[in-house]
Enzyme design. Structure first.
Site, PDB file in Angstrom:
ATOM      1  N   ARG A 142      -3.092  -5.463  -3.986  1.00 48.66           N
ATOM      2  CA  ARG A 142      -2.750  -5.229  -5.383  1.00 48.66           C
ATOM      3  C   ARG A 142      -1.922  -6.398  -5.894  1.00 48.66           C
ATOM      4  O   ARG A 142      -1.512  -7.242  -5.126  1.00 48.66           O
ATOM      5  CB  ARG A 142      -1.974  -3.920  -5.550  1.00 48.66           C
ATOM      6  CG  ARG A 142      -0.630  -3.877  -4.832  1.00 48.66           C
ATOM      7  CD  ARG A 142       0.065  -2.553  -5.049  1.00 48.66           C
ATOM      8  NE  ARG A 142       1.406  -2.542  -4.473  1.00 48.66           N
ATOM      9  CZ  ARG A 142       2.244  -1.513  -4.540  1.00 48.66           C
ATOM     10  NH1 ARG A 142       1.879  -0.413  -5.173  1.00 48.66           N
ATOM     11  NH2 ARG A 142       3.435  -1.573  -3.993  1.00 48.66           N
ATOM     12  N   CYS A 151      -1.710 -14.530 -10.827  1.00 46.12           N
ATOM     13  CA  CYS A 151      -0.607 -15.423 -11.151  1.00 46.12           C
ATOM     14  C   CYS A 151       0.006 -14.973 -12.465  1.00 46.12           C
ATOM     15  O   CYS A 151      -0.703 -14.834 -13.465  1.00 46.12           O
ATOM     16  CB  CYS A 151      -1.129 -16.851 -11.269  1.00 46.12           C
ATOM     17  SG  CYS A 151       0.007 -17.974 -12.121  1.00 46.12           S
ATOM     18  N   GLU A 187       5.831  -1.884 -11.297  1.00 42.08           N
ATOM     19  CA  GLU A 187       6.666  -2.653 -10.379  1.00 42.08           C
ATOM     20  C   GLU A 187       6.389  -4.156 -10.492  1.00 42.08           C
ATOM     21  O   GLU A 187       5.961  -4.808  -9.542  1.00 42.08           O
ATOM     22  CB  GLU A 187       6.466  -2.170  -8.942  1.00 42.08           C
ATOM     23  CG  GLU A 187       6.961  -0.755  -8.712  1.00 42.08           C
ATOM     24  CD  GLU A 187       6.832  -0.289  -7.276  1.00 42.08           C
ATOM     25  OE1 GLU A 187       7.539   0.655  -6.894  1.00 42.08           O
ATOM     26  OE2 GLU A 187       6.016  -0.876  -6.524  1.00 42.08           O
ATOM     27  N   CYS A 232       4.678 -17.654  -8.273  1.00 40.87           N
ATOM     28  CA  CYS A 232       3.423 -18.340  -7.982  1.00 40.87           C
ATOM     29  C   CYS A 232       3.648 -19.836  -8.145  1.00 40.87           C
ATOM     30  O   CYS A 232       4.362 -20.276  -9.055  1.00 40.87           O
ATOM     31  CB  CYS A 232       2.322 -17.849  -8.931  1.00 40.87           C
ATOM     32  SG  CYS A 232       0.739 -18.712  -8.699  1.00 40.87           S
ATOM     33  N   GLU A 235       9.818   6.925  -9.587  1.00 40.85           N
ATOM     34  CA  GLU A 235       9.263   7.173  -8.246  1.00 40.85           C
ATOM     35  C   GLU A 235      10.393   7.322  -7.240  1.00 40.85           C
ATOM     36  O   GLU A 235      11.364   6.570  -7.263  1.00 40.85           O
ATOM     37  CB  GLU A 235       8.386   6.005  -7.768  1.00 40.85           C
ATOM     38  CG  GLU A 235       7.112   5.771  -8.518  1.00 40.85           C
ATOM     39  CD  GLU A 235       6.319   4.612  -7.909  1.00 40.85           C
ATOM     40  OE1 GLU A 235       6.588   4.244  -6.741  1.00 40.85           O
ATOM     41  OE2 GLU A 235       5.459   4.063  -8.609  1.00 40.85           O
ATOM     42  N   TRP A 248       5.723   1.900   4.555  1.00 40.64           N
ATOM     43  CA  TRP A 248       5.802   0.443   4.613  1.00 40.64           C
ATOM     44  C   TRP A 248       6.969  -0.094   5.427  1.00 40.64           C
ATOM     45  O   TRP A 248       7.192  -1.311   5.454  1.00 40.64           O
ATOM     46  CB  TRP A 248       5.873  -0.124   3.194  1.00 40.64           C
ATOM     47  CG  TRP A 248       6.797   0.610   2.278  1.00 40.64           C
ATOM     48  CD1 TRP A 248       6.476   1.646   1.451  1.00 40.64           C
ATOM     49  CD2 TRP A 248       8.200   0.386   2.096  1.00 40.64           C
ATOM     50  NE1 TRP A 248       7.582   2.083   0.756  1.00 40.64           N
ATOM     51  CE2 TRP A 248       8.656   1.331   1.124  1.00 40.64           C
ATOM     52  CE3 TRP A 248       9.124  -0.512   2.632  1.00 40.64           C
ATOM     53  CZ2 TRP A 248       9.977   1.391   0.702  1.00 40.64           C
ATOM     54  CZ3 TRP A 248      10.445  -0.451   2.218  1.00 40.64           C
ATOM     55  CH2 TRP A 248      10.854   0.488   1.256  1.00 40.64           C
ATOM     56  N   LYS A 286      -1.919   6.032   2.592  1.00 42.86           N
ATOM     57  CA  LYS A 286      -2.283   7.396   2.985  1.00 42.86           C
ATOM     58  C   LYS A 286      -1.198   8.086   3.802  1.00 42.86           C
ATOM     59  O   LYS A 286      -1.167   9.316   3.887  1.00 42.86           O
ATOM     60  CB  LYS A 286      -3.616   7.401   3.741  1.00 42.86           C
ATOM     61  CG  LYS A 286      -3.660   6.603   5.024  1.00 42.86           C
ATOM     62  CD  LYS A 286      -5.048   6.681   5.656  1.00 42.86           C
ATOM     63  CE  LYS A 286      -5.186   5.817   6.895  1.00 42.86           C
ATOM     64  NZ  LYS A 286      -5.172   4.361   6.537  1.00 42.86           N
ATOM     65  N   HIS A 343       2.005   7.678   3.112  1.00 36.78           N
ATOM     66  CA  HIS A 343       3.153   7.860   2.227  1.00 36.78           C
ATOM     67  C   HIS A 343       3.175   9.321   1.784  1.00 36.78           C
ATOM     68  O   HIS A 343       2.179   9.865   1.330  1.00 36.78           O
ATOM     69  CB  HIS A 343       3.006   6.939   1.011  1.00 36.78           C
ATOM     70  CG  HIS A 343       4.249   6.798   0.188  1.00 36.78           C
ATOM     71  ND1 HIS A 343       4.806   7.855  -0.494  1.00 36.78           N
ATOM     72  CD2 HIS A 343       5.025   5.712  -0.078  1.00 36.78           C
ATOM     73  CE1 HIS A 343       5.876   7.422  -1.150  1.00 36.78           C
ATOM     74  NE2 HIS A 343       6.030   6.139  -0.906  1.00 36.78           N
TER      75      HIS A 343
END
Length: 642
Positions: free
Chosen positions: A107, A111, A146, A154, A303, A311, A352, A354
């Site tokens: 995701r 740039c 986010e 970049c 969230e 993660w 999956k 999470h």
């Protein structure tokens, strides 16, 4: 915001067969959900082929929400361009400092300075807005998601061109830029704007001024992307507020102060770090930061997790009751909305594992029972909505200072300004003292005490702002390695701490990083850092064995300023801050015991709510006025006052 507390999470109907949707909304109603975020990563479902839009599935999902009285934070799906985008426009993919192009497959594969990305992002955002601007479920625009989480910087040619344009605006002339960056050092003087590049991989240390300005530019580029989408949405839907979910207190690549100024509603995400010993205190820091970004007004927790995330090296499940304590801690510290990622736990994909409100195992689970119970409790706390948290203490924090100190050529690699800020905040948390975070140039007039754990970089305006606060009668506590450089990362000459020598009545001639902890005359311990300092007008309150000052106090105008020349151990730091609180007339929200969190939210009419959250395994008591409150182990007690 709804009447009462917003409650819900990300709903991703495009990831599930349509026959599950009716079950989803029925269970949402059972859980007390009144708000969901929709469409965040749905660009490839909305525009499966470039220029071809399919809104049928989203029409049905939005209609279903409206039928059941559930509001939608409708997203512009621009955080995750679809495969056709990277296939057609590979030049828009991000490039890292080593020159590697990062390809599609996760995701945020774009740039931030890419003109073609901006064009396509605005086009899909416009189509979504035109389609749903009059939809009864729409209550809030969730722009992107986010920003900068995985592509904060970049280094491609498009970014280089945009960086040069940004620098021209900032400095106007090459002479001014060369002076700011100190390019006479190492023969780096620029004679043409075209010679300037992002700080790509180099043989040795990069230029500190160049690195700092590139981080500022990169943050501004993300803010500008948000602003472009927001302005489009305002034009098409002038009555619908817009936000994006920051990651305040956890993600330091964006200037949250600058971003928050552009939001109609400040919202943020927060996830516990399992490796932290007292992770609920880290949560409080992030929540206090979110509230401060909104000027003390209520904010939205967009969230957090019901249990484990996916993660971290070791993804710890939340213990029984922790979901509730976490949620109510955010509420206590100013949130008017408690939302999760996500509603239904994914069956496939990178997240999956999470946790979610509706877990893989279904409704006969600890998580589901806690989700339903929390929804009922929040419905009963509707009177909290709109109330605010009053803090008498501010902690100064600036992203530019964090970025500047991140340069590798520092006196020691062991100074961490973010961790030190959290440590000072934690000492105040344990004392029951509520603390705002503040920008160094922000308004400090409402505070009694301002603490500065480690502010390496400060502008002239920020330095003068703190002096003015003390001169008016405020109490200040400054930690080591503060006030050292100006806004260009140039050393303030004449002795450290350059910006605040007069305020603190101290002058340091040399930094003395420590290999081992050092004992002070008081018996306290200092670590990581010490200084060869002498007092000018200050009084010495504690010393090293050599007699040099470790803790000083200086009278300045009508106020006082304390200075620490080392990183005190936790107990000694707590005593210094307790001394400063007494001097400033700062009191805790209530008398508490270790491990019990106390915060008060209040309405202008005098109604208030004292939150007492017991993070320990033993029953505890909290005293407010002549009232003694028993808080069972792991429980939360909320005491309203009229």
């Amino acid at each position: 915001m709804p009447d009462g507390i917003a409650y819900g999470g990300d709903w991703n109907p495009e990831q599930w067969p349509e026959q599950t949707w009716e079950q989803d909304v029925a269970l949402m109603r059972e859980a007390g959900v009144n708000r969901v975020s929709v469409g965040i990563f749905s660009w490839s479902s909305i525009e499966p082929v470039e220029g071809v839009f399919d809104f049928g599935w989203l029409d049905r999902a939005m209609d279903l929400l409206a039928e059941h009285g559930i509001g939608a934070n409708l997203a512009t799906p621009t955080a995750s361009p679809p495969p056709w985008f990277s296939d057609a426009y590979p030049q828009a993919l991000p490039v890292d400092a080593d020159g590697r192009r990062l390809w599609h497959g996760s995701r945020q594969g774009f740039c931030p300075s890419s003109p073609i990305y901006r064009e396509k992002a605005l086009r899909v955002a416009e189509q979504v807005a035109l389609r749903y601007r009059d939809h009864p479920a729409l209550v809030l625009w969730h722009v992107h998601n986010e920003y900068g989480c995985h592509n904060a910087r970049c280094y491609c040619d498009a970014s280089a061109a945009a960086f040069r344009a940004w620098l021209r605006t900032r400095y106007s002339s090459l002479d001014a830029l060369n002076d700011a960056w100190g390019t006479a050092f190492w023969s780096q003087r620029y004679s043409d704007w075209a010679q300037i590049l992002p700080p790509r991989a180099t043989p040795s240390f990069p230029n500190p001024g160049q690195q700092l300005d590139f981080r500022r530019f990169s943050s501004d580029a993300l803010v500008e992307l948000y602003r472009a989408e927001r302005d489009l949405l305002r034009q098409l839907t002038p009555g619908v507020p817009a936000t994006t979910n920051l990651m305040a207190g956890a993600h330091w690549d964006m200037d949250c102060w600058a971003f928050a100024a552009e939001l109609d509603v400040v919202s943020t995400d927060h996830y516990l770090i399992g490796a932290r010993r007292e992770r609920h205190i880290d949560l409080a820091f992030a929540a206090d930061y979110a509230r401060s970004l909104n000027g003390g007004r209520p904010w939205l927790l967009m969230e957090h997790s019901t249990s484990a995330v996916n993660w971290q090296p070791r993804n710890l499940a939340k213990t029984p009751g922790e979901l509730r304590r976490n949620s109510l801690s955010h509420l206590a510290r100013g949130a008017d909305g408690i939302m999760f990622f996500q509603w239904r736990q994914s069956r496939s994909g990178a997240e999956k594992w999470h946790s979610a409100m509706l877990p893989h195992a279904g409704t006969d689970t600890k998580i589901w029972r806690e989700v339903v119970a929390l929804g009922a409790e929040l419905a009963g706390l509707s009177g909290v909505a709109g109330s605010t948290v009053k803090a008498d203490v501010a902690l100064l924090l600036d992203h530019s200072s964090v970025w500047a100190q991140d340069h590798p050529a520092q006196p020691t690699a062991e100074l961490d300004p973010v961790e030190e800020a959290k440590r000072w905040h934690a000492a105040l948390w344990r004392a029951g003292v509520t603390c705002d975070l503040a920008h160094p140039e922000g308004d400090l007039t409402g505070y009694r005490l301002v603490v500065v754990p480690q502010l390496y970089l400060v502008s002239d305006a920020g330095a003068a702002n703190l002096e003015a606060f003390a001169r008016r009668g405020g109490v200040v506590v400054v930690g080591p390695y503060s006030g050292i450089v100006d806004e260009h990362d140039r050393v303030r000459l004449g002795g450290y701490p350059g910006a605040w020598r007069d305020l603190l009545g101290v002058s340091t001639e040399e930094f003395l990083p420590l290999e081992e902890p050092i004992r002070l005359a008081s018996g306290a311990t200092g670590g990581v850092w010490s200084e060869a300092a002498r007092v000018t007008t200050a009084k010495v309150l504690d010393t090293y064995a050599t007699g040099e000052p470790a803790w000083t106090r200086n009278e300045f105008g009508d106020g006082t300023a304390h200075y620490l020349t080392t990183l005190l151990d936790d107990a000694a730091l707590a005593e210094v801050l307790a001394t400063a609180c007494r001097e400033a007339g700062v009191s805790p929200a209530a008398q508490t015991v270790p491990g019990v969190e106390v915060v008060r939210r209040s309405h202008p009419d005098g109604r208030s709510f004292l939150f007492a959250i017991n993070h320990t395994d033993e029953d505890a008591t909290v005293t407010t006025g002549d009232q003694v409150i028993t808080v069972p182990a792991g429980d939360v007690v909320i005491v309203p006052t009229c």
